[in-house]
Motif scaffolding. Sequence first.
Motif, PDB file in Angstrom:
ATOM      1  N   MET A  13     -29.144  55.155  78.242  1.00 41.82           N
ATOM      2  CA  MET A  13     -28.007  55.655  77.640  1.00 41.82           C
ATOM      3  C   MET A  13     -28.348  55.155  76.244  1.00 41.82           C
ATOM      4  N   ILE A  14     -27.191  55.529  75.386  1.00 39.60           N
ATOM      5  CA  ILE A  14     -27.267  55.163  74.050  1.00 39.60           C
ATOM      6  C   ILE A  14     -26.564  53.749  73.729  1.00 39.60           C
ATOM      7  N   ASP A  15     -27.248  52.955  73.400  1.00 36.10           N
ATOM      8  CA  ASP A  15     -26.887  51.650  73.152  1.00 36.10           C
ATOM      9  C   ASP A  15     -27.861  51.086  71.998  1.00 36.10           C
ATOM     10  N   THR A  16     -27.659  49.541  72.028  1.00 34.63           N
ATOM     11  CA  THR A  16     -28.476  48.843  70.919  1.00 34.63           C
ATOM     12  C   THR A  16     -29.830  49.462  70.978  1.00 34.63           C
ATOM     13  N   ASP A  17     -30.470  49.753  69.837  1.00 30.62           N
ATOM     14  CA  ASP A  17     -31.997  49.997  69.356  1.00 30.62           C
ATOM     15  C   ASP A  17     -32.286  51.381  70.110  1.00 30.62           C
TER      16      ASP A  17
ATOM     17  N   PHE B 282     -13.059  57.967  72.317  1.00 28.85           N
ATOM     18  CA  PHE B 282     -13.813  56.845  72.664  1.00 28.85           C
ATOM     19  C   PHE B 282     -12.812  55.415  72.337  1.00 28.85           C
ATOM     20  N   THR B 283     -13.354  54.505  72.500  1.00 28.51           N
ATOM     21  CA  THR B 283     -12.704  53.205  72.317  1.00 28.51           C
ATOM     22  C   THR B 283     -13.414  52.690  70.990  1.00 28.51           C
ATOM     23  N   HIS B 284     -12.931  51.612  70.192  1.00 28.57           N
ATOM     24  CA  HIS B 284     -13.694  51.215  69.148  1.00 28.57           C
ATOM     25  C   HIS B 284     -15.151  50.699  69.349  1.00 28.57           C
TER      26      HIS B 284
ATOM     27  N   ASP C 193     -28.188  62.170  76.498  1.00 27.50           N
ATOM     28  CA  ASP C 193     -27.852  60.706  76.635  1.00 27.50           C
ATOM     29  C   ASP C 193     -26.220  60.656  76.430  1.00 27.50           C
ATOM     30  N   ILE C 194     -25.781  60.965  75.070  1.00 28.38           N
ATOM     31  CA  ILE C 194     -24.316  61.078  74.643  1.00 28.38           C
ATOM     32  C   ILE C 194     -23.413  61.892  75.606  1.00 28.38           C
ATOM     33  N   ALA C 195     -24.011  63.142  76.004  1.00 31.09           N
ATOM     34  CA  ALA C 195     -23.046  63.945  77.064  1.00 31.09           C
ATOM     35  C   ALA C 195     -23.044  63.247  78.185  1.00 31.09           C
TER      36      ALA C 195
ATOM     37  N   PRO D 104     -20.830  53.943  70.742  1.00 33.74           N
ATOM     38  CA  PRO D 104     -22.384  54.145  70.988  1.00 33.74           C
ATOM     39  C   PRO D 104     -22.810  53.780  69.681  1.00 33.74           C
ATOM     40  N   ASP D 105     -24.069  53.261  69.791  1.00 28.59           N
ATOM     41  CA  ASP D 105     -24.590  53.136  68.158  1.00 28.59           C
ATOM     42  C   ASP D 105     -25.035  54.389  67.612  1.00 28.59           C
ATOM     43  N   VAL D 106     -25.423  55.511  68.231  1.00 32.20           N
ATOM     44  CA  VAL D 106     -25.752  56.612  67.626  1.00 32.20           C
ATOM     45  C   VAL D 106     -24.670  57.175  66.861  1.00 32.20           C
ATOM     46  N   VAL D 107     -23.373  57.048  67.566  1.00 35.37           N
ATOM     47  CA  VAL D 107     -22.252  57.963  67.184  1.00 35.37           C
ATOM     48  C   VAL D 107     -21.610  56.840  65.971  1.00 35.37           C
ATOM     49  N   ARG D 108     -21.913  55.561  66.081  1.00 34.55           N
ATOM     50  CA  ARG D 108     -21.268  54.868  64.834  1.00 34.55           C
ATOM     51  C   ARG D 108     -22.135  55.210  63.660  1.00 34.55           C
TER      52      ARG D 108
END
Length: 244
Positions: free
Chosen positions: A1-5, A77-79, A47-49, A82-86
């Motif tokens: 999944m899309i998270d840090t790094d 989304f909440t604040h 991963d985002i989907a 996911p890293d990619v979205v940010r």
Amino acid sequence: MIDTDHPAATRVGERVAAQDWGALAAELDEHGHALTGQLLDPEACRDIAALYDDTDRFRSTIDMARYRFGSGQYRYFTHELPDVVRELRKAFYPRLLPVARDWAARLGNPAPWPDSLGEWVKMCHAAGQAKSAQILLRYGPGDWNALHRDVFGDMLFPLQVVIGLDAPGADFTGGEFLMTEQRPRAQSRGSATTLPQGHGLIFTTRDRPVASKRGWSTGPMRHGVSTVRSGRRHTLGLVFHDAS
């Protein structure tokens, strides 16, 4: 999944910067929307989907049929993005800012947007717009989105981005992105765009400047999605102001 790094998060800024921004700005001026090149690879899109089913990542879910918006569903989304979205949002803002300021100048409107996205978000929060407006949308067979203009409050950034997360013709059919422009003293003009997987469509939130005999006038525009005929269609919506 899309998270840090996640590798996509480190590449996305470079991909946004590498777009032909002169050509995109000209396309936005001419049509009120412009298709980018590829921003995300298929793995990142999947991963985002897949995040759609992780309900803890979202602050609310909207059933479009309930509100007569069309048919289908989307989630805010909440604040804790996911890293990619940010990173996508962070990378797009300074590239879109000159267009936003230029449009405001042509129309004689205020241009309240600072150089920093973080400062602009703080201004939104101070004005009572403190809810995340980043959206993940899911459409199935028979789903569609009615033509509309987005209004989240008085603090408004005039451009937003939608990114296709599934492959048209393979994962789904139909589901074209629709836009209509209300022209002065004339019939409305429409367009339909097939959104390739991983590509973004930049489009006006509400209107764009249109040249007239008296200078510049406001050209109201609406957007929506045509009926999905088969499969499942996910898109990511990037909004550059928060909601009330």
